[in-house]
Motif scaffolding. Structure first.
Motif, PDB file in Angstrom:
ATOM      1  N   LYS A  47      24.781   4.761   7.359  1.00  0.00           N
ATOM      2  CA  LYS A  47      24.787   3.301   7.235  1.00  0.00           C
ATOM      3  C   LYS A  47      24.790   2.628   8.606  1.00  0.00           C
ATOM      4  O   LYS A  47      24.181   1.573   8.794  1.00  0.00           O
ATOM      5  CB  LYS A  47      26.002   2.856   6.426  1.00  0.00           C
ATOM      6  CG  LYS A  47      25.919   3.252   4.956  1.00  0.00           C
ATOM      7  CD  LYS A  47      27.112   2.714   4.183  1.00  0.00           C
ATOM      8  CE  LYS A  47      27.009   3.085   2.700  1.00  0.00           C
ATOM      9  NZ  LYS A  47      28.159   2.583   1.922  1.00  0.00           N
TER      10      LYS A  47
ATOM     11  N   LEU B 217      28.624  -3.771  10.488  1.00  0.00           N
ATOM     12  CA  LEU B 217      28.938  -2.884   9.368  1.00  0.00           C
ATOM     13  C   LEU B 217      30.309  -3.200   8.794  1.00  0.00           C
ATOM     14  O   LEU B 217      30.502  -3.178   7.570  1.00  0.00           O
ATOM     15  CB  LEU B 217      28.874  -1.437   9.849  1.00  0.00           C
ATOM     16  CG  LEU B 217      28.939  -0.346   8.786  1.00  0.00           C
ATOM     17  CD1 LEU B 217      27.770  -0.455   7.826  1.00  0.00           C
ATOM     18  CD2 LEU B 217      28.942   1.022   9.439  1.00  0.00           C
TER      19      LEU B 217
ATOM     20  N   GLN C  58      21.229   2.743   9.866  1.00  0.00           N
ATOM     21  CA  GLN C  58      20.394   1.718   9.222  1.00  0.00           C
ATOM     22  C   GLN C  58      20.688   0.336   9.780  1.00  0.00           C
ATOM     23  O   GLN C  58      19.774  -0.467  10.029  1.00  0.00           O
ATOM     24  CB  GLN C  58      20.637   1.745   7.713  1.00  0.00           C
ATOM     25  CG  GLN C  58      20.209   3.037   7.036  1.00  0.00           C
ATOM     26  CD  GLN C  58      20.603   3.085   5.570  1.00  0.00           C
ATOM     27  OE1 GLN C  58      21.144   2.112   5.035  1.00  0.00           O
ATOM     28  NE2 GLN C  58      20.330   4.209   4.922  1.00  0.00           N
ATOM     29  N   LYS C  59      21.960   0.024   9.993  1.00  0.00           N
ATOM     30  CA  LYS C  59      22.326  -1.291  10.532  1.00  0.00           C
ATOM     31  C   LYS C  59      21.807  -1.455  11.957  1.00  0.00           C
ATOM     32  O   LYS C  59      21.307  -2.537  12.334  1.00  0.00           O
ATOM     33  CB  LYS C  59      23.848  -1.441  10.495  1.00  0.00           C
ATOM     34  CG  LYS C  59      24.355  -2.790  10.968  1.00  0.00           C
ATOM     35  CD  LYS C  59      23.874  -3.924  10.102  1.00  0.00           C
ATOM     36  CE  LYS C  59      24.426  -3.819   8.689  1.00  0.00           C
ATOM     37  NZ  LYS C  59      23.998  -4.991   7.860  1.00  0.00           N
TER      38      LYS C  59
END
Length: 363
Positions: free
Chosen positions: A38, A94, A41-42
């Protein structure tokens, strides 16, 4: 705006290292990319939202990211500083997306991580930089498993061709300096990669005192056997007809034994005469008198240079008995010590090629 519960809970700065930097392009090693998809992706979303960024390439397995941007709008130093801020901002974004449910930075427990590591067949890595005589790797497992780092360093230092090993356990990077000329740079890099892969399932096994004693004894016995063989070979002398001459030769052999030249020693030629007329980073000109005297030597030398992957071009001047060789060199060398070390490694490698061309004539 984030909720009040998250004020002051900004994440700590992310661990990173700059693997390479060129005008308009920079590469980072971020170990968190391998641990948390994650976050990767961020970070990619933040980078692609920038107008100056033209291309983003992520290697989730090796924990590396390459970013290409438009040069000219701001200096390379300012752009790299801005990209580093985005690396830190990705973790903050995040946290803001998670809101009330803050998940740990590492989604897998220690037990799950060990199971995943055991299932992996190969150790993830990427080549951060490569110059003649030196190569840098980004290995995320170095940050995750200190024992693996220790075993890898021990393996590398045991290699006779490796002269220096530098490890950054925080950034997950390792720089290996080796002797050039023993094998090509491509072969040496593949050999080092095999060492990185060979350490995936190895375990540190400290030898017992009995094992160490037996090893030392066996080594001592081997050394004694080799020394006795050498002395016997030295003492051997050709037979002489008269007994008087035999006694004289035997007495002399016990005191001083003249070396007996074998066929292999007789075949070894004298070192090739040469001198360095001019040298800069990436280019060197040698003065070799044999170039004007031996056309076959020139043919063999040109064949060796064309087969070498580090050589870009060569130009021979038989009238002046000189040769100009252009070789590959790194672009991002900042200090004079780095340039000097690269030049010395390249020149020593090229000198070995000059010598090999003369040796192949006799062989």
């Amino acid at each position: 705006m984030p909720d009040t519960n998250y004020v002051g809970k900004r994440s700590s700065k992310e661990v990173y290292s700059i693997t390479y930097a060129l005008p308009g392009q920079v590469g980072f090693c971020v170990p968190r990319i391998t641990k948390e998809p994650k976050y990767s992706q961020k970070l990619v979303a933040l980078l692609q939202a920038e107008n100056l960024v033209t291309r983003v390439q992520v290697n989730n397995t090796a924990g590396s990211i390459a970013i290409a941007y438009k040069p000219g709008t701001m200096s390379d130093f300012e752009m790299r500083s801005h990209l580093i801020d985005l690396i830190h901002a990705a973790s903050d974004a995040l946290i803001a997306d998670r809101k009330a449910q803050i998940q740990p930075a590492f989604p897998h427990s220690v037990a799950n991580q060990t199971k995943i590591k055991q299932k992996q067949d190969k150790v993830a890595y990427s080549i951060a930089h490569a110059i003649p005589g030196q190569v840098g790797f980004c290995v995320p497992r170095i940050t995750q498993e200190p024992e693996y780092s220790q075993r890898l360093v021990a393996l590398l230092k045991a290699e006779s061709s490796v002269t220096k090993v530098e490890v950054n356990n925080t950034a997950g990077s390792i720089v290996v300096t080796y002797q050039s000329g023993i094998m090509s740079d491509l072969e040496m890099r593949s050999h080092l990669i095999n060492l990185i892969q060979s350490e995936r399932n190895s375990v540190i096994a400290e030898p017992t005192p009995k094992q160490t004693a037996s090893k030392t004894k066996s080594r001592q016995e081997q050394d004694k056997e080799t020394s006795t063989k050498k002395t016997k070979e030295k003492i051997k002398t050709p037979p002489v007809s008269s007994s008087a001459n035999h006694s004289v030769s035997s007495s002399r052999s016990q005191s001083v034994t003249p070396p007996v030249k074998t066929k292999e020693q007789a075949k070894q030629p004298a070192k090739l005469a040469y001198s360095i007329a001019h040298s800069i980073l990436g280019r060197v000109r040698f003065h070799v008198p044999r170039i004007a005297q031996d056309p076959k030597y020139v043919q063999r030398l040109e064949a060796l240079l064309k087969a070498d992957p580090t050589v870009i071009s060569e130009r021979v001047n038989r009238c002046c008995a000189s040769i100009v060789i252009t070789y590959k060199s790194a672009f991002n060398l900042k200090t004079q010590n780095q340039k000097r070390s690269v030049m010395e490694a390249a020149i020593s490698h090229l000198v070995s090629l000059l010598q090999d061309a003369s040796i192949s004539a006799i062989a």
